[in-house]
Write a protein that holds these residues in place. Structure first.
Motif, PDB file in Angstrom:
ATOM      1  N   LEU A   1       8.735 -12.011   3.850  1.00  0.00           N
ATOM      2  CA  LEU A   1       7.343 -11.612   4.059  1.00  0.00           C
ATOM      3  C   LEU A   1       7.174 -11.303   5.541  1.00  0.00           C
ATOM      4  O   LEU A   1       7.499 -12.136   6.397  1.00  0.00           O
ATOM      5  N   VAL A   2       6.696 -10.097   5.856  1.00  0.00           N
ATOM      6  CA  VAL A   2       6.491  -9.681   7.242  1.00  0.00           C
ATOM      7  C   VAL A   2       4.998  -9.760   7.564  1.00  0.00           C
ATOM      8  O   VAL A   2       4.178  -9.148   6.872  1.00  0.00           O
ATOM      9  N   VAL A   3       4.652 -10.512   8.612  1.00  0.00           N
ATOM     10  CA  VAL A   3       3.256 -10.658   9.036  1.00  0.00           C
ATOM     11  C   VAL A   3       3.131 -10.065  10.439  1.00  0.00           C
ATOM     12  O   VAL A   3       3.604 -10.655  11.424  1.00  0.00           O
ATOM     13  N   ASP A   4       2.501  -8.903  10.534  1.00  0.00           N
ATOM     14  CA  ASP A   4       2.325  -8.214  11.815  1.00  0.00           C
ATOM     15  C   ASP A   4       1.179  -7.224  11.638  1.00  0.00           C
ATOM     16  O   ASP A   4       1.002  -6.659  10.546  1.00  0.00           O
ATOM     17  N   ASP A   5       0.409  -7.012  12.696  1.00  0.00           N
ATOM     18  CA  ASP A   5      -0.762  -6.144  12.571  1.00  0.00           C
ATOM     19  C   ASP A   5      -0.474  -4.692  12.936  1.00  0.00           C
ATOM     20  O   ASP A   5      -1.398  -3.875  12.958  1.00  0.00           O
ATOM     21  N   HIS A   6       0.761  -4.325  13.221  1.00  0.00           N
ATOM     22  CA  HIS A   6       1.104  -2.942  13.543  1.00  0.00           C
ATOM     23  C   HIS A   6       1.871  -2.312  12.381  1.00  0.00           C
ATOM     24  O   HIS A   6       3.037  -2.662  12.144  1.00  0.00           O
ATOM     25  N   PRO A   7       1.245  -1.390  11.625  1.00  0.00           N
ATOM     26  CA  PRO A   7       1.903  -0.810  10.451  1.00  0.00           C
ATOM     27  C   PRO A   7       3.239  -0.146  10.765  1.00  0.00           C
ATOM     28  O   PRO A   7       4.198  -0.296  10.000  1.00  0.00           O
ATOM     29  N   LEU A   8       3.317   0.576  11.877  1.00  0.00           N
ATOM     30  CA  LEU A   8       4.574   1.252  12.199  1.00  0.00           C
ATOM     31  C   LEU A   8       5.680   0.243  12.474  1.00  0.00           C
ATOM     32  O   LEU A   8       6.835   0.448  12.071  1.00  0.00           O
ATOM     33  N   PHE A   9       5.339  -0.846  13.158  1.00  0.00           N
ATOM     34  CA  PHE A   9       6.350  -1.867  13.418  1.00  0.00           C
ATOM     35  C   PHE A   9       6.788  -2.514  12.107  1.00  0.00           C
ATOM     36  O   PHE A   9       7.985  -2.759  11.899  1.00  0.00           O
ATOM     37  N   ARG A  10       5.827  -2.801  11.204  1.00  0.00           N
ATOM     38  CA  ARG A  10       6.186  -3.409   9.929  1.00  0.00           C
ATOM     39  C   ARG A  10       7.132  -2.512   9.145  1.00  0.00           C
ATOM     40  O   ARG A  10       8.129  -2.988   8.575  1.00  0.00           O
ATOM     41  N   GLU A  11       6.820  -1.222   9.092  1.00  0.00           N
ATOM     42  CA  GLU A  11       7.659  -0.302   8.327  1.00  0.00           C
ATOM     43  C   GLU A  11       9.048  -0.172   8.958  1.00  0.00           C
ATOM     44  O   GLU A  11      10.060  -0.102   8.258  1.00  0.00           O
ATOM     45  N   GLY A  12       9.092  -0.124  10.286  1.00  0.00           N
ATOM     46  CA  GLY A  12      10.392  -0.050  10.952  1.00  0.00           C
ATOM     47  C   GLY A  12      11.217  -1.299  10.722  1.00  0.00           C
ATOM     48  O   GLY A  12      12.431  -1.225  10.491  1.00  0.00           O
ATOM     49  N   LEU A  13      10.568  -2.459  10.776  1.00  0.00           N
ATOM     50  CA  LEU A  13      11.272  -3.708  10.530  1.00  0.00           C
ATOM     51  C   LEU A  13      11.749  -3.781   9.080  1.00  0.00           C
ATOM     52  O   LEU A  13      12.879  -4.216   8.804  1.00  0.00           O
ATOM     53  N   LYS A  14      10.903  -3.341   8.149  1.00  0.00           N
ATOM     54  CA  LYS A  14      11.302  -3.333   6.738  1.00  0.00           C
ATOM     55  C   LYS A  14      12.533  -2.461   6.534  1.00  0.00           C
ATOM     56  O   LYS A  14      13.482  -2.854   5.840  1.00  0.00           O
ATOM     57  N   ALA A  15      12.528  -1.259   7.137  1.00  0.00           N
ATOM     58  CA  ALA A  15      13.676  -0.362   6.988  1.00  0.00           C
ATOM     59  C   ALA A  15      14.944  -0.993   7.560  1.00  0.00           C
ATOM     60  O   ALA A  15      16.027  -0.893   6.967  1.00  0.00           O
ATOM     61  N   ALA A  16      14.818  -1.656   8.711  1.00  0.00           N
ATOM     62  CA  ALA A  16      15.985  -2.289   9.324  1.00  0.00           C
ATOM     63  C   ALA A  16      16.519  -3.426   8.467  1.00  0.00           C
ATOM     64  O   ALA A  16      17.736  -3.579   8.292  1.00  0.00           O
ATOM     65  N   LEU A  17      15.622  -4.227   7.906  1.00  0.00           N
ATOM     66  CA  LEU A  17      16.052  -5.353   7.079  1.00  0.00           C
ATOM     67  C   LEU A  17      16.709  -4.882   5.784  1.00  0.00           C
ATOM     68  O   LEU A  17      17.760  -5.389   5.379  1.00  0.00           O
ATOM     69  N   GLU A  18      16.068  -3.910   5.135  1.00  0.00           N
ATOM     70  CA  GLU A  18      16.580  -3.482   3.837  1.00  0.00           C
ATOM     71  C   GLU A  18      17.775  -2.541   3.944  1.00  0.00           C
ATOM     72  O   GLU A  18      18.376  -2.191   2.920  1.00  0.00           O
ATOM     73  N   SER A  19      18.139  -2.150   5.162  1.00  0.00           N
ATOM     74  CA  SER A  19      19.362  -1.368   5.325  1.00  0.00           C
ATOM     75  C   SER A  19      20.600  -2.248   5.189  1.00  0.00           C
ATOM     76  O   SER A  19      21.715  -1.739   5.072  1.00  0.00           O
ATOM     77  N   ALA A  20      20.409  -3.563   5.207  1.00  0.00           N
ATOM     78  CA  ALA A  20      21.512  -4.512   5.047  1.00  0.00           C
ATOM     79  C   ALA A  20      21.514  -5.045   3.616  1.00  0.00           C
ATOM     80  O   ALA A  20      20.466  -5.135   2.968  1.00  0.00           O
ATOM     81  N   GLU A  21      22.686  -5.407   3.123  1.00  0.00           N
ATOM     82  CA  GLU A  21      22.796  -5.963   1.779  1.00  0.00           C
ATOM     83  C   GLU A  21      22.169  -7.348   1.737  1.00  0.00           C
ATOM     84  O   GLU A  21      22.265  -8.117   2.680  1.00  0.00           O
ATOM     85  N   GLY A  22      21.533  -7.647   0.622  1.00  0.00           N
ATOM     86  CA  GLY A  22      21.073  -9.002   0.377  1.00  0.00           C
ATOM     87  C   GLY A  22      19.771  -9.395   1.031  1.00  0.00           C
ATOM     88  O   GLY A  22      19.459 -10.580   1.096  1.00  0.00           O
ATOM     89  N   ILE A  23      18.984  -8.440   1.533  1.00  0.00           N
ATOM     90  CA  ILE A  23      17.680  -8.747   2.115  1.00  0.00           C
ATOM     91  C   ILE A  23      16.647  -7.794   1.528  1.00  0.00           C
ATOM     92  O   ILE A  23      16.886  -6.590   1.461  1.00  0.00           O
ATOM     93  N   SER A  24      15.511  -8.333   1.107  1.00  0.00           N
ATOM     94  CA  SER A  24      14.455  -7.517   0.521  1.00  0.00           C
ATOM     95  C   SER A  24      13.102  -7.944   1.083  1.00  0.00           C
ATOM     96  O   SER A  24      12.772  -9.132   1.105  1.00  0.00           O
ATOM     97  N   VAL A  25      12.334  -6.982   1.583  1.00  0.00           N
ATOM     98  CA  VAL A  25      10.970  -7.250   2.043  1.00  0.00           C
ATOM     99  C   VAL A  25      10.057  -7.186   0.821  1.00  0.00           C
ATOM    100  O   VAL A  25       9.836  -6.129   0.254  1.00  0.00           O
TER     101      VAL A  25
END
Length: 287
Positions: free
Chosen positions: A78-102
């Motif tokens: 679960l990502v808690v941040d008030d900047h939508p662009l940062f959240r989306e960038g962090l989600k993309a970085a996390l889900e680019s690796a195996e075994g992690i899902s936002v």
């Protein structure tokens, strides 16, 4: 001469009828008997069953024909941040690796409990500065829940006060924004597995903060307060009233009231409860 030798069988000669008396059995074994010089056939040994590698089935790591692990549950974030662009960038970085899902996102403290309830994350990545308050407040709320998910703070702030407050509130990790992808991935996996991770920018200061004889000096946490005012604020945050603070510091109760008034003015708060909240956000009042 056209005669044949008696001991050589003629071609296509009929086999002797051994059932008639006086008929000699020809030398050599019968067709249905094994030869003396040949071992009797033995029953074949049953093939040993092929054993699976130990632990694969039990651990859920057995693979399908496609080679993908079966039964391995990804780390839910679960990502808690008030900047939508940062959240989306962090989600993309996390889900680019195996075994992690936002599995969910939130941008306010008020949204965090519901998001946790719905998504059941394994890790919460929390910013410190949110529109409706400090991420430390949300951290404390989660820490008070049964089976609370671990929280990894990911923030722009690397000052000692926030770091110390996050540690005291129960954070399992603290990274400064700008950390590399691999560092964030490592932190998420470590926190999900029950460990604790602190970025290189802050790790070196933790021992000093925890071992310091006085972690709450006014110059470190509240530069606007005097050392005595910081001491009074610490006791206020512990829940002591003015009379008990006066006994603790061996001063008059009126002196304590004056200190409290100056604290309110310098921290720009109007009530004791607001002063306590500010103090606890900075790590005061923990005993």
């Amino acid at each position: 001469m056209n005669e044949h030798r008696v001991d050589e069988p003629q071609p296509n000669a009929p086999e002797p009828d051994l059932s008639q008396p006086g008929t000699l059995r020809p030398e050599g074994p019968r067709r249905d008997e094994p030869r003396r010089d040949e071992p009797k056939p033995e029953d074949p040994m049953p093939a040993e069953p092929k054993l699976a590698e130990p632990g694969l089935a039990e651990s859920g790591l057995a693979e399908s024909g496609s080679g993908e692990p079966q039964g391995v549950r990804p780390v839910r974030v679960l990502v808690v941040d008030d900047h939508p662009l940062f959240r989306e960038g962090l989600k993309a970085a996390l889900e680019s690796a195996e075994g992690i899902s936002v599995v969910a996102q939130a941008e306010r403290i008020a949204e965090v409990p519901g998001a946790v309830e719905r998504s059941v994350p394994d890790v919460v990545i929390m910013d410190l500065s949110l529109p409706d308050g400090s991420g430390l407040e949300a951290l404390r709320t989660l820490s008070g829940r049964e089976q609370a998910p671990p929280v990894l703070m990911l923030t722009m702030s690397d000052d000692d006060g926030n770091l110390l407050a996050a540690l005291q509130a129960g954070a399992r990790g603290y990274l400064v924004k700008g950390a590399g992808r691999e560092e964030v991935l490592h932190a998420v996996r470590t926190v999900a597995a029950g460990g604790a991770v602190f970025g290189g920018e802050v790790a070196g200061r933790i021992a000093e903060l925890l071992a310091g004889a006085r972690m709450r000096e006014a110059g470190q946490l509240f530069p606007e307060l005097t050392a005595r005012e910081a001491e009074v604020l610490d006791l206020v945050a512990r829940g002591l009233d003015n009379r008990r603070i006066a006994r603790e510091l061996v001063v008059a109760e009126k002196t304590v009231r004056n200190h409290v008034t100056h604290i309110f003015e310098k921290l720009h708060v109007g009530t004791r409860a607001e002063a306590v909240a500010r103090a606890r956000d900075m790590g005061l009042g923990d005993g």
